[in-house]
Design a protein around this motif. Sequence first.
Motif, PDB file in Angstrom:
ATOM      1  N   GLN A  21      21.896  22.734 -18.557  1.00  0.00           N
ATOM      2  CA  GLN A  21      22.030  24.024 -19.227  1.00  0.00           C
ATOM      3  C   GLN A  21      21.206  25.063 -18.458  1.00  0.00           C
ATOM      4  O   GLN A  21      20.088  24.795 -18.047  1.00  0.00           O
ATOM      5  N   HIS A  22      21.781  26.237 -18.274  1.00  0.00           N
ATOM      6  CA  HIS A  22      21.023  27.280 -17.601  1.00  0.00           C
ATOM      7  C   HIS A  22      20.512  28.280 -18.634  1.00  0.00           C
ATOM      8  O   HIS A  22      21.245  28.674 -19.530  1.00  0.00           O
ATOM      9  N   TYR A  23      19.253  28.683 -18.509  1.00  0.00           N
ATOM     10  CA  TYR A  23      18.684  29.664 -19.429  1.00  0.00           C
ATOM     11  C   TYR A  23      18.331  30.950 -18.687  1.00  0.00           C
ATOM     12  O   TYR A  23      17.838  30.905 -17.562  1.00  0.00           O
ATOM     13  N   LYS A  24      18.592  32.066 -19.380  1.00  0.00           N
ATOM     14  CA  LYS A  24      18.444  33.398 -18.787  1.00  0.00           C
ATOM     15  C   LYS A  24      16.982  33.840 -18.601  1.00  0.00           C
ATOM     16  O   LYS A  24      16.645  34.508 -17.641  1.00  0.00           O
ATOM     17  N   TYR A  25      16.107  33.482 -19.574  1.00  0.00           N
ATOM     18  CA  TYR A  25      14.759  34.050 -19.599  1.00  0.00           C
ATOM     19  C   TYR A  25      13.662  33.112 -19.100  1.00  0.00           C
ATOM     20  O   TYR A  25      12.516  33.507 -19.027  1.00  0.00           O
ATOM     21  N   ILE A  26      14.029  31.859 -18.830  1.00  0.00           N
ATOM     22  CA  ILE A  26      12.971  30.872 -18.566  1.00  0.00           C
ATOM     23  C   ILE A  26      13.488  29.826 -17.587  1.00  0.00           C
ATOM     24  O   ILE A  26      14.705  29.583 -17.520  1.00  0.00           O
ATOM     25  N   ASP A  27      12.572  29.225 -16.843  1.00  0.00           N
ATOM     26  CA  ASP A  27      12.930  28.126 -15.942  1.00  0.00           C
ATOM     27  C   ASP A  27      13.550  27.005 -16.798  1.00  0.00           C
ATOM     28  O   ASP A  27      12.895  26.487 -17.706  1.00  0.00           O
ATOM     29  N   ALA A 111      11.445  26.006 -40.059  1.00  0.00           N
ATOM     30  CA  ALA A 111      10.504  25.103 -39.383  1.00  0.00           C
ATOM     31  C   ALA A 111      10.983  24.965 -37.925  1.00  0.00           C
ATOM     32  O   ALA A 111      11.022  25.973 -37.225  1.00  0.00           O
ATOM     33  N   TYR A 112      11.394  23.757 -37.490  1.00  0.00           N
ATOM     34  CA  TYR A 112      11.888  23.642 -36.099  1.00  0.00           C
ATOM     35  C   TYR A 112      13.090  24.582 -35.911  1.00  0.00           C
ATOM     36  O   TYR A 112      13.962  24.667 -36.777  1.00  0.00           O
ATOM     37  N   ARG A 113      13.077  25.261 -34.792  1.00  0.00           N
ATOM     38  CA  ARG A 113      14.159  26.207 -34.472  1.00  0.00           C
ATOM     39  C   ARG A 113      14.558  25.990 -33.009  1.00  0.00           C
ATOM     40  O   ARG A 113      13.690  26.065 -32.122  1.00  0.00           O
ATOM     41  N   PRO A 114      15.825  25.727 -32.729  1.00  0.00           N
ATOM     42  CA  PRO A 114      16.229  25.520 -31.334  1.00  0.00           C
ATOM     43  C   PRO A 114      15.963  26.764 -30.473  1.00  0.00           C
ATOM     44  O   PRO A 114      16.091  27.893 -30.952  1.00  0.00           O
ATOM     45  N   TYR A 115      15.622  26.538 -29.209  1.00  0.00           N
ATOM     46  CA  TYR A 115      15.297  27.643 -28.292  1.00  0.00           C
ATOM     47  C   TYR A 115      16.422  28.680 -28.228  1.00  0.00           C
ATOM     48  O   TYR A 115      16.159  29.886 -28.196  1.00  0.00           O
ATOM     49  N   SER A 116      17.669  28.236 -28.208  1.00  0.00           N
ATOM     50  CA  SER A 116      18.800  29.182 -28.113  1.00  0.00           C
ATOM     51  C   SER A 116      18.815  30.172 -29.275  1.00  0.00           C
ATOM     52  O   SER A 116      19.261  31.313 -29.116  1.00  0.00           O
ATOM     53  N   VAL A 131       9.396  38.643 -33.269  1.00  0.00           N
ATOM     54  CA  VAL A 131      10.302  37.614 -32.725  1.00  0.00           C
ATOM     55  C   VAL A 131       9.689  37.148 -31.409  1.00  0.00           C
ATOM     56  O   VAL A 131       9.275  37.977 -30.597  1.00  0.00           O
ATOM     57  N   ALA A 132       9.646  35.832 -31.198  1.00  0.00           N
ATOM     58  CA  ALA A 132       9.001  35.319 -29.978  1.00  0.00           C
ATOM     59  C   ALA A 132       9.741  35.780 -28.724  1.00  0.00           C
ATOM     60  O   ALA A 132      10.961  35.931 -28.716  1.00  0.00           O
ATOM     61  N   ASP A 133       8.954  35.975 -27.670  1.00  0.00           N
ATOM     62  CA  ASP A 133       9.499  36.345 -26.367  1.00  0.00           C
ATOM     63  C   ASP A 133      10.135  35.091 -25.743  1.00  0.00           C
ATOM     64  O   ASP A 133       9.441  34.085 -25.533  1.00  0.00           O
ATOM     65  N   PRO A 134      11.418  35.139 -25.437  1.00  0.00           N
ATOM     66  CA  PRO A 134      12.062  33.934 -24.888  1.00  0.00           C
ATOM     67  C   PRO A 134      11.542  33.534 -23.512  1.00  0.00           C
ATOM     68  O   PRO A 134      11.832  32.441 -23.031  1.00  0.00           O
ATOM     69  N   ARG A 135      10.748  34.410 -22.885  1.00  0.00           N
ATOM     70  CA  ARG A 135      10.133  34.022 -21.603  1.00  0.00           C
ATOM     71  C   ARG A 135       9.030  32.989 -21.841  1.00  0.00           C
ATOM     72  O   ARG A 135       8.646  32.253 -20.942  1.00  0.00           O
ATOM     73  N   GLY A 137       8.985  31.382 -25.243  1.00  0.00           N
ATOM     74  CA  GLY A 137       9.469  30.506 -26.306  1.00  0.00           C
ATOM     75  C   GLY A 137       8.596  30.634 -27.536  1.00  0.00           C
ATOM     76  O   GLY A 137       7.493  31.205 -27.482  1.00  0.00           O
ATOM     77  N   SER A 138       9.098  30.102 -28.651  1.00  0.00           N
ATOM     78  CA  SER A 138       8.391  30.178 -29.926  1.00  0.00           C
ATOM     79  C   SER A 138       7.750  28.825 -30.231  1.00  0.00           C
ATOM     80  O   SER A 138       8.224  27.785 -29.776  1.00  0.00           O
ATOM     81  N   LYS A 139       6.698  28.854 -31.040  1.00  0.00           N
ATOM     82  CA  LYS A 139       6.096  27.583 -31.499  1.00  0.00           C
ATOM     83  C   LYS A 139       7.107  26.855 -32.387  1.00  0.00           C
ATOM     84  O   LYS A 139       7.054  25.636 -32.522  1.00  0.00           O
ATOM     85  N   HIS A 140       8.026  27.618 -32.980  1.00  0.00           N
ATOM     86  CA  HIS A 140       9.099  26.964 -33.753  1.00  0.00           C
ATOM     87  C   HIS A 140       9.931  26.070 -32.831  1.00  0.00           C
ATOM     88  O   HIS A 140      10.377  25.004 -33.230  1.00  0.00           O
ATOM     89  N   ASN A 141      10.167  26.520 -31.593  1.00  0.00           N
ATOM     90  CA  ASN A 141      10.969  25.734 -30.642  1.00  0.00           C
ATOM     91  C   ASN A 141      10.260  24.426 -30.268  1.00  0.00           C
ATOM     92  O   ASN A 141      10.880  23.505 -29.751  1.00  0.00           O
ATOM     93  N   ARG A 142       8.944  24.392 -30.480  1.00  0.00           N
ATOM     94  CA  ARG A 142       8.167  23.183 -30.165  1.00  0.00           C
ATOM     95  C   ARG A 142       8.047  22.265 -31.380  1.00  0.00           C
ATOM     96  O   ARG A 142       7.366  21.245 -31.328  1.00  0.00           O
ATOM     97  N   GLY A 143       8.634  22.699 -32.494  1.00  0.00           N
ATOM     98  CA  GLY A 143       8.532  21.904 -33.734  1.00  0.00           C
ATOM     99  C   GLY A 143       7.132  22.007 -34.315  1.00  0.00           C
ATOM    100  O   GLY A 143       6.685  21.121 -35.053  1.00  0.00           O
ATOM    101  N   CYS A 144       6.409  23.083 -33.969  1.00  0.00           N
ATOM    102  CA  CYS A 144       5.000  23.209 -34.357  1.00  0.00           C
ATOM    103  C   CYS A 144       4.703  24.471 -35.155  1.00  0.00           C
ATOM    104  O   CYS A 144       3.537  24.878 -35.244  1.00  0.00           O
ATOM    105  N   ALA A 145       5.713  25.139 -35.694  1.00  0.00           N
ATOM    106  CA  ALA A 145       5.461  26.319 -36.530  1.00  0.00           C
ATOM    107  C   ALA A 145       6.264  26.181 -37.821  1.00  0.00           C
ATOM    108  O   ALA A 145       7.365  25.617 -37.823  1.00  0.00           O
ATOM    109  N   ILE A 146       5.666  26.699 -38.884  1.00  0.00           N
ATOM    110  CA  ILE A 146       6.328  26.669 -40.201  1.00  0.00           C
ATOM    111  C   ILE A 146       6.254  28.073 -40.791  1.00  0.00           C
ATOM    112  O   ILE A 146       5.195  28.702 -40.782  1.00  0.00           O
ATOM    113  N   ASP A 147       7.372  28.544 -41.316  1.00  0.00           N
ATOM    114  CA  ASP A 147       7.406  29.790 -42.094  1.00  0.00           C
ATOM    115  C   ASP A 147       7.447  29.358 -43.547  1.00  0.00           C
ATOM    116  O   ASP A 147       8.382  28.642 -43.960  1.00  0.00           O
ATOM    117  N   LEU A 148       6.450  29.780 -44.329  1.00  0.00           N
ATOM    118  CA  LEU A 148       6.391  29.266 -45.698  1.00  0.00           C
ATOM    119  C   LEU A 148       5.693  30.214 -46.660  1.00  0.00           C
ATOM    120  O   LEU A 148       5.081  31.207 -46.247  1.00  0.00           O
TER     121      LEU A 148
END
Length: 227
Positions: A21-27, A111-116, A131-135, A137-148
Amino acid sequence: MNHRYLILLIFVACALRVNAQHYKYIDSTKIYGIARYKLQVKANPDKQLVEIKKYIPEIILDLRYATTNNFMHRRMYTRAKAYARLPVVKALQQVEAELKMQGLGIKIYDAYRPYSVTVNFYEMAPDTNFVADPRKGSKHNRGCAIDLSLINIKTGKELDMPTGFDSFSRKAGANYMDLPPQQIANRELLKTIMAKYGFRVISTEWWHYDFTGWEKYELLDIPVQAL
Ligand SMILES: C[C@@H](N)C(=O)N[C@H](C)C(=O)O
Ligand SMILES: [Zn+2]
C-alpha cells in the motif's frame, strides 16, 4: 545466478511492490497492515488489539465513527466494535473498577482507528489541534488512545461535560476554565482517574487520552472488520 532464477526474483519483487500500500503523507514502511501486525503479535502478545467490550462488559459504546453522527457526517467504520492494545485495555479495566465504586462508568466514543481514517479526517478538517497530522499518525492508529466520557451507572446518562464529543472549540480544551463548576469538576475527575492508570489527556480535547508508552506500538492500517 541462472537466468530463470533471476526472472523469478524480479517477478516476486514486482508482485510485492504492486501489493504494498502506498501512503501520501508518510513513509509506507511505517504503516503496518494485517500481515506485519500478526507477525508482531506472535512475537509479543501485548501488541494484540483486543475488543474492549470483551474485557469490560459493562462499558457503554457510543462509537460515533460507526454512525453518521460525527464531524465527517458519514460512517467511517463498517463495524461498531472498539479495540485497543492489550495493556491499554487492562489499564482501562482498572479505571472502570475504581469508577464503579463511585457509581460511575465509562462511555467510549472511539478507540483503535485505522491510519487511513486519520488521513480522511485530516483531508476534511486539516486542523492539527483537533485531528492528528497524518505525517505523524494518531495514537489511535497505534491502538493506544481512547476517546471517552463518564456516565452515571444508575441513569446511564453522561455526566455534564464542557462540550459534546468532537466539539472542535476552545471550550473543549482540557484546561479551559470559563465553565460551570460542575463541568470542571466532572472533567477533572476523569483526568485524575485516567492519570492514575497511565492515561494522559491532550490539551485540546477533554475526551482524548493517550496511553503512556504509546511509542512502542506501531501505526496500523487494519480495518476494524478484519480484526
Ligand atoms: C478526531 C478526534 N476525535 C481525535 O481523536 N483527535 C486526535 C488529535 C487524533 O486524531 O489523534
Ligand atoms: Zn481521540
